[in-house]
Scaffold this motif. Structure first.
Motif, PDB file in Angstrom:
ATOM      1  N   GLN A 139       0.968  -1.165  -0.050  1.00 53.37           N
ATOM      2  CA  GLN A 139      -0.007   0.055   0.029  1.00 53.37           C
ATOM      3  C   GLN A 139       0.977   1.161   0.168  1.00 53.37           C
ATOM      4  N   SER A 140       0.279   2.212  -0.792  1.00 51.61           N
ATOM      5  CA  SER A 140       1.009   3.576  -0.338  1.00 51.61           C
ATOM      6  C   SER A 140       0.771   4.220   0.783  1.00 51.61           C
ATOM      7  N   LEU A 141       1.541   5.240   0.912  1.00 45.44           N
ATOM      8  CA  LEU A 141       1.408   5.790   2.305  1.00 45.44           C
ATOM      9  C   LEU A 141      -0.094   6.587   2.543  1.00 45.44           C
ATOM     10  N   THR A 142      -0.719   7.006   1.507  1.00 45.86           N
ATOM     11  CA  THR A 142      -1.889   7.519   1.382  1.00 45.86           C
ATOM     12  C   THR A 142      -2.900   6.401   1.715  1.00 45.86           C
ATOM     13  N   GLU A 143      -2.657   5.315   1.076  1.00 43.33           N
ATOM     14  CA  GLU A 143      -3.650   4.161   1.576  1.00 43.33           C
ATOM     15  C   GLU A 143      -3.533   3.637   3.050  1.00 43.33           C
ATOM     16  N   LEU A 159      -6.789   4.884   9.675  1.00 39.06           N
ATOM     17  CA  LEU A 159      -7.893   5.862  10.203  1.00 39.06           C
ATOM     18  C   LEU A 159      -9.286   5.239  10.122  1.00 39.06           C
ATOM     19  N   SER A 160      -9.656   4.477   9.216  1.00 33.41           N
ATOM     20  CA  SER A 160     -10.901   3.487   9.340  1.00 33.41           C
ATOM     21  C   SER A 160     -11.013   2.460  10.180  1.00 33.41           C
ATOM     22  N   TRP A 161      -9.498   1.795  10.442  1.00 30.12           N
ATOM     23  CA  TRP A 161      -9.475   0.802  11.513  1.00 30.12           C
ATOM     24  C   TRP A 161      -9.744   1.600  12.815  1.00 30.12           C
ATOM     25  N   LEU A 162      -9.027   2.673  13.081  1.00 27.81           N
ATOM     26  CA  LEU A 162      -9.086   3.415  14.477  1.00 27.81           C
ATOM     27  C   LEU A 162     -10.479   3.745  14.649  1.00 27.81           C
ATOM     28  N   GLN A 163     -11.496   4.067  13.757  1.00 23.32           N
ATOM     29  CA  GLN A 163     -12.661   4.495  13.695  1.00 23.32           C
ATOM     30  C   GLN A 163     -13.534   3.137  14.190  1.00 23.32           C
ATOM     31  N   ALA A 164     -13.244   2.122  13.639  1.00 27.39           N
ATOM     32  CA  ALA A 164     -14.147   0.802  13.933  1.00 27.39           C
ATOM     33  C   ALA A 164     -13.660   0.253  15.252  1.00 27.39           C
ATOM     34  N   TYR A 165     -12.449   0.564  15.473  1.00 29.45           N
ATOM     35  CA  TYR A 165     -11.878  -0.045  16.607  1.00 29.45           C
ATOM     36  C   TYR A 165     -11.021   1.057  17.605  1.00 29.45           C
ATOM     37  N   VAL A 209      12.709  10.486  11.465  1.00 32.15           N
ATOM     38  CA  VAL A 209      11.402   9.995  10.935  1.00 32.15           C
ATOM     39  C   VAL A 209      11.206  10.666   9.592  1.00 32.15           C
ATOM     40  N   LEU A 210      11.311  10.127   8.406  1.00 32.58           N
ATOM     41  CA  LEU A 210      11.025  10.712   6.909  1.00 32.58           C
ATOM     42  C   LEU A 210       9.830  11.706   7.089  1.00 32.58           C
ATOM     43  N   PRO A 211      10.100  12.760   6.371  1.00 29.69           N
ATOM     44  CA  PRO A 211       8.955  13.923   6.423  1.00 29.69           C
ATOM     45  C   PRO A 211       7.491  13.171   6.173  1.00 29.69           C
ATOM     46  N   GLU A 212       7.505  12.345   5.138  1.00 27.36           N
ATOM     47  CA  GLU A 212       6.280  11.697   4.405  1.00 27.36           C
ATOM     48  C   GLU A 212       5.739  10.722   5.466  1.00 27.36           C
ATOM     49  N   ILE A 213       6.421  10.039   6.432  1.00 26.29           N
ATOM     50  CA  ILE A 213       6.094   9.434   7.671  1.00 26.29           C
ATOM     51  C   ILE A 213       5.275  10.390   8.545  1.00 26.29           C
ATOM     52  N   SER A 214       6.042  11.331   8.801  1.00 26.50           N
ATOM     53  CA  SER A 214       5.309  12.306   9.871  1.00 26.50           C
ATOM     54  C   SER A 214       4.216  12.859   9.570  1.00 26.50           C
TER      55      SER A 214
END
Length: 76
Positions: free
Chosen positions: A27-31, A37-43, A64-69
């Motif tokens: 998965q891409s970082l966007t995915e 976020l969906s998982w945290l909403q459900a759980y 931490v790489l900027p895109e990870i941040s």
């Protein structure tokens, strides 16, 4: 000599997978962000674990790489 840990995309995904988040290395970082976020909403009981992971990865000796941040910031 100073040794610095680097958190890259692979490491980040591995850590999320270890928490049980429904993400894959493909998965891409966007995915990944959307999936977590969906998982945290459900759980919502998983939220403290994800937040602790983000805090742990932002410690002084870790880079931490900027895109990870950006993705970690979305987790709150």
């Amino acid at each position: 000599m100073m040794i610095v840990d680097l958190v890259d995309e692979v490491d980040f995904k591995e850590k999320l997978i270890a928490l049980g988040a429904p993400v894959t290395q493909e998965q891409s970082l966007t995915e990944v962000q959307a999936a977590v976020l969906s998982w945290l909403q459900a759980y919502p009981e998983q939220t403290p674990f994800v937040k602790d992971l983000c805090i742990e990865m932002q410690k002084d000796n870790t880079t931490v790489l900027p895109e990870i941040s950006v993705v970690m910031a979305a987790f709150g």
